[in-house]
Design an enzyme around this catalytic site. Structure first.
Site, short mmCIF file in Angstrom:
data_model
loop_
_atom_site.label_atom_id
_atom_site.label_comp_id
_atom_site.label_asym_id
_atom_site.label_seq_id
_atom_site.Cartn_x
_atom_site.Cartn_y
_atom_site.Cartn_z
N ASP A 178 0.88 -1.17 0.00
CA ASP A 178 0.00 0.00 0.00
C ASP A 178 0.92 1.22 0.00
O ASP A 178 2.12 1.12 0.32
CB ASP A 178 -0.97 0.00 1.19
CG ASP A 178 -2.17 0.91 0.91
OD1 ASP A 178 -2.09 1.76 0.00
OD2 ASP A 178 -3.20 0.78 1.61
N TRP A 179 0.37 2.35 -0.33
CA TRP A 179 1.19 3.55 -0.58
C TRP A 179 1.80 4.08 0.74
O TRP A 179 1.15 4.79 1.48
CB TRP A 179 0.33 4.60 -1.27
CG TRP A 179 0.36 4.55 -2.77
CD1 TRP A 179 0.58 5.62 -3.60
CD2 TRP A 179 0.17 3.43 -3.65
NE1 TRP A 179 0.54 5.21 -4.92
CE2 TRP A 179 0.30 3.89 -4.98
CE3 TRP A 179 -0.07 2.07 -3.46
CZ2 TRP A 179 0.19 3.06 -6.10
CZ3 TRP A 179 -0.18 1.22 -4.56
CH2 TRP A 179 -0.05 1.73 -5.84
#
Ligand code: BGC
Length: 697
Positions: free
Chosen positions: A234-235
């Site tokens: 995930d970012w």
């Protein structure tokens, strides 16, 4: 096609820098490619309701051109309410075709986390509280996406069930519960759906961040499930170079533009240079990335071009939206409304007039258009019917106009600061200030005064993306903006008022539900949502959606709040175990407001002749449409085993959506996931509306 040998030859030709370029973000939504060898960057975009707008490569600044408007599809909760696997496939296919049409390789969708609590801000992006329904919808969706030489990226692996402290919270859950409730959708996504990529979650599990958890990514995903796809973080989900490199995470993404400083960029290069990490771990990642590119026909061969904003896609958005509408209550056959007998019509409630596409977090969209309920109602009725509108409540009273929502093209995006320490919002304070309460009272009074002069009143309220949003959970299930008072007052002057709730997650309704005769549930239902709602209100479409979640009376009836923990502190304990959603209400005999699987129709169905076929794992029964209009029934199969402590509550094990003409009967065969000797098989129209039952002998 590139075979393994060719892939290995390619890797052998690469320098370490070139390899490292491929395993981390080199733009906010893309990795680096290797031009010299004809390897393109891997380009991603959010999902799940459509392809997100275009950002500048290294700034959270929308490019602002007119070429990135897209088809806005119903959210995943809405799709789950259709219980229609074919629709899930077709919606996935629209998303895949549009992603490809926009030049993307990976679409960051679908979200398949279990809805552990109704308060999770991202519930609208997820399918259900139930693992079986979730996987049955997710698998065809993924297949639909991937038809288009685009990878689905199922997210967020795993136990990302809350937004509070999402970047760090450590989930403590029994392993058997993890495997029974939280992992099955991911397992199915990988094994049955063939998802090419998977996104690691922000949170921790057993003290390790999911993006570099050996247990999750190594033991479960790679060893047990033999996954050979690509794992993307995930970012900003990576926190350690060594762990990320040595687990089987393949690509690190983040929200910052210092791409060379990402954990799997220069810091990894340094560790390889000094011998702390072996370059071969990078090679393994590259091999998986090249394999993915090969699957997407990015290395050679012919690649599908895709397209976006086609009339067919808009039609698909409408079809899905129609089937997602759930008729919760319909006393005295208040619905459908007869267009010719409406008199003066009043629509009340800000959700009738609000567009929702550009909100909610990373699933925000630049929709080509969005038909609101008010527009849907007006276009259905035409100019001869007087339709008035009164907001009744308004979300932004007392707030400064949110510039970014009004002008999405010119403002920087919230995501830029999404990894900063969470701020405690003073929203409640603003909502309850004297000035706001006064202004709201005025709006209420205006609506009530108008309602008194009208013959037909339709209320459209619920939540919006200030509440259903990434990065924040709700504090309770109460309707915001004093809607309870407004609805009660309106029902006093207009007892026949139709109440429409539009939201991505459950809301409290008990203060007025007994007074309301007709209640309709709708969602962030895509660009055609307003038309779909009007189709149902005026009887052009017979509603067939069913709740993919339990509608609790209050959130306190949900197990995470009653016997587990929510939101916890640094750690959150899932002490409720497997008793998530309806499993808990079943176990402790708690009455929901509306049960899991509930939804009415304008016709009615009867169930007969249950037969169990143990060998074929199948049940057969006959469903008849006893009314005089065509309709669809979602036949649900539950299984329970009172002899076994492990299987002591009814659990969904199969379902089928059956379309029946007026008076028609059909023999329905339903595959069931679990059916053993001594199990009781229960077939019905919801978990509380069981029509047939038989014990396996
Ligand atoms: C979200 C992901 C999303 C990513 C990229 C994160 O904030 O958790 O679901 O795909 O951003 O926008």
């Amino acid at each position: 096609m590139f075979d393994e040998e060719k892939i290995n030859t390619l890797i052998a030709e690469m320098t370490l820098d070139e390899k490292l370029n491929m395993i981390h973000g080199n733009a906010l939504f893309a990795t680096g490619g290797v031009k010299r060898l004809g390897i393109l960057p891997l380009v991603t975009s959010d999902g799940p309701m459509g392809v997100r707008l275009e950002f500048e490569a290294n700034r959270w600044m929308p490019v602002g051109n007119s070429d990135d408007y897209i088809t806005y599809l119903p959210c995943n909760s809405a799709l789950a309410a259709t219980w229609n696997r074919k629709l899930a496939f077709e919606n996935g296919s629209v998303l895949g075709e549009e992603a490809r049409g926009r030049g993307k390789d990976v679409i960051l969708a679908p979200g398949i986390n279990i809805k552990r609590t109704p308060l999770c801000g991202r519930n609208f992006e997820y399918f259900s509280e139930d693992p079986y329904l979730t996987k049955e919808m997710a698998v065809p969706f993924i297949k639909g996406v991937q038809e288009w030489d685009v990878a689905a990226c199922v997210k967020h692996f795993a136990v990302n069930n809350q937004e509070t402290q999402r970047l760090s919270v450590d989930v403590c859950v029994e392993e058997d519960v993890l495997r029974e409730i939280y992992l099955p959708p991911f397992y199915a996504a990988v094994k049955e759906g063939g998802a090419y990529t998977i996104m690691g979650a922000y949170n921790q599990l057993y003290g390790k961040h999911c993006c570099h958890s050996d247990y999750l990514l190594g033991k479960i995903l790679r060893e047990e499930w033999e996954y050979d796809g690509v794992v993307i973080s995930d970012w900003g989900g990576v926190h350690d170079t060594e762990q990320a490199a040595n687990t089987s995470l393949d690509i690190e993404m983040s929200v910052y533009d210092n791409f060379d400083e990402y954990y799997m960029a220069n810091p990894l290069k340094e560790k390889i240079a000094c011998g702390e990490i072996d370059e071969s771990v990078v090679d393994q990642k590259i091999a998986r990335i090249l394999k993915l590119m090969n699957r997407l026909n990015m290395l050679d061969g012919e690649r599908k071009a895709g397209s976006y904003n086609t009339p067919e896609h808009r039609m698909q958005a409408l079809l899905a939206a129609r089937e997602s509408v759930v008729l919760l209550k319909n006393e005295e056959k208040r619905l459908p409304l007869c267009k010719e007998k409406l008199g003066r019509v009043l629509v009340v409630g800000e959700n009738a007039n609000l567009q929702h596409a550009f909100g909610g977090g990373s699933s925000e969209l630049k929709a080509l258009y969005e038909i609101t309920p008010l527009m849907g109602i007006k276009t259905h009725l035409g100019g001869n019917t007087k339709v008035m509108y009164a907001p009744g409540y308004c979300k932004d009273i007392g707030m400064n106009a949110p510039l970014d929502e009004e002008y999405p093209d010119v403002a920087a995006n919230w995501q830029e600061t999404s990894l900063n320490a969470e701020t405690t919002e003073n929203e409640r304070e603003i909502q309850e200030s004297q000035e706001v309460l006064q202004a709201r009272k005025k709006l209420r009074e205006e609506a009530i005064a108008l309602a008194k002069t009208c013959d037909t009143v339709i209320y459209v309220g619920g939540l919006n993306h200030d509440y259903d949003t990434e990065g924040k959970d709700r504090s309770d299930m109460k309707l915001p903006y004093e809607q309870d008072i407004l609805i009660q007052e309106l029902l006093t002057v207009c007892p026949d008022m139709i109440v429409v709730m539009m939201a991505g997650s459950q809301v409290e309704m008990h203060s007025w539900i007994d007074k309301a005769k007709a209640v309709v549930w709708t969602w962030y239902a895509g660009m055609e949502g307003g038309n779909a709602l009007a189709d149902v209100l005026f009887g052009e479409i017979n509603p067939s959606g069913k709740m993919p979640d339990t509608m609790y009376r209050t959130h306190a009836d949900c197990s995470a709040h009653a016997i587990g923990e929510f939101p916890g502190g640094d750690t959150v304990h899932y002490t409720e175990g497997k008793y998530v959603g309806y499993r808990y209400l079943e176990r402790y005999d708690i009455e929901p407001l509306f049960p899991f699987g509930h939804g009415l129709s304008y016709t009615h169905f009867s169930y007969q002749n249950l037969q169990l076929d143990l060998k074929a794992n199948r049940i057969v029964c006959t469903i008849k449409n006893d009314g005089d209009i065509d309709g669809a029934e979602i036949v649900q199969v539950y299984c329970k085993n009172t002899q076994s402590a492990d299987e002591d509550v009814k659990v969904l094990v199969g379902f089928e959506k059956v379309f029946l003409k007026a008076g028609q009967a059909k023999e329905v065969r339903i595959f069931v996931e679990r059916m053993q000797r001594d199990d009781t098989i229960l077939v019905g129209a919801s978990i509380k509306d069981i029509r047939l039952c038989q014990t396996v002998c």
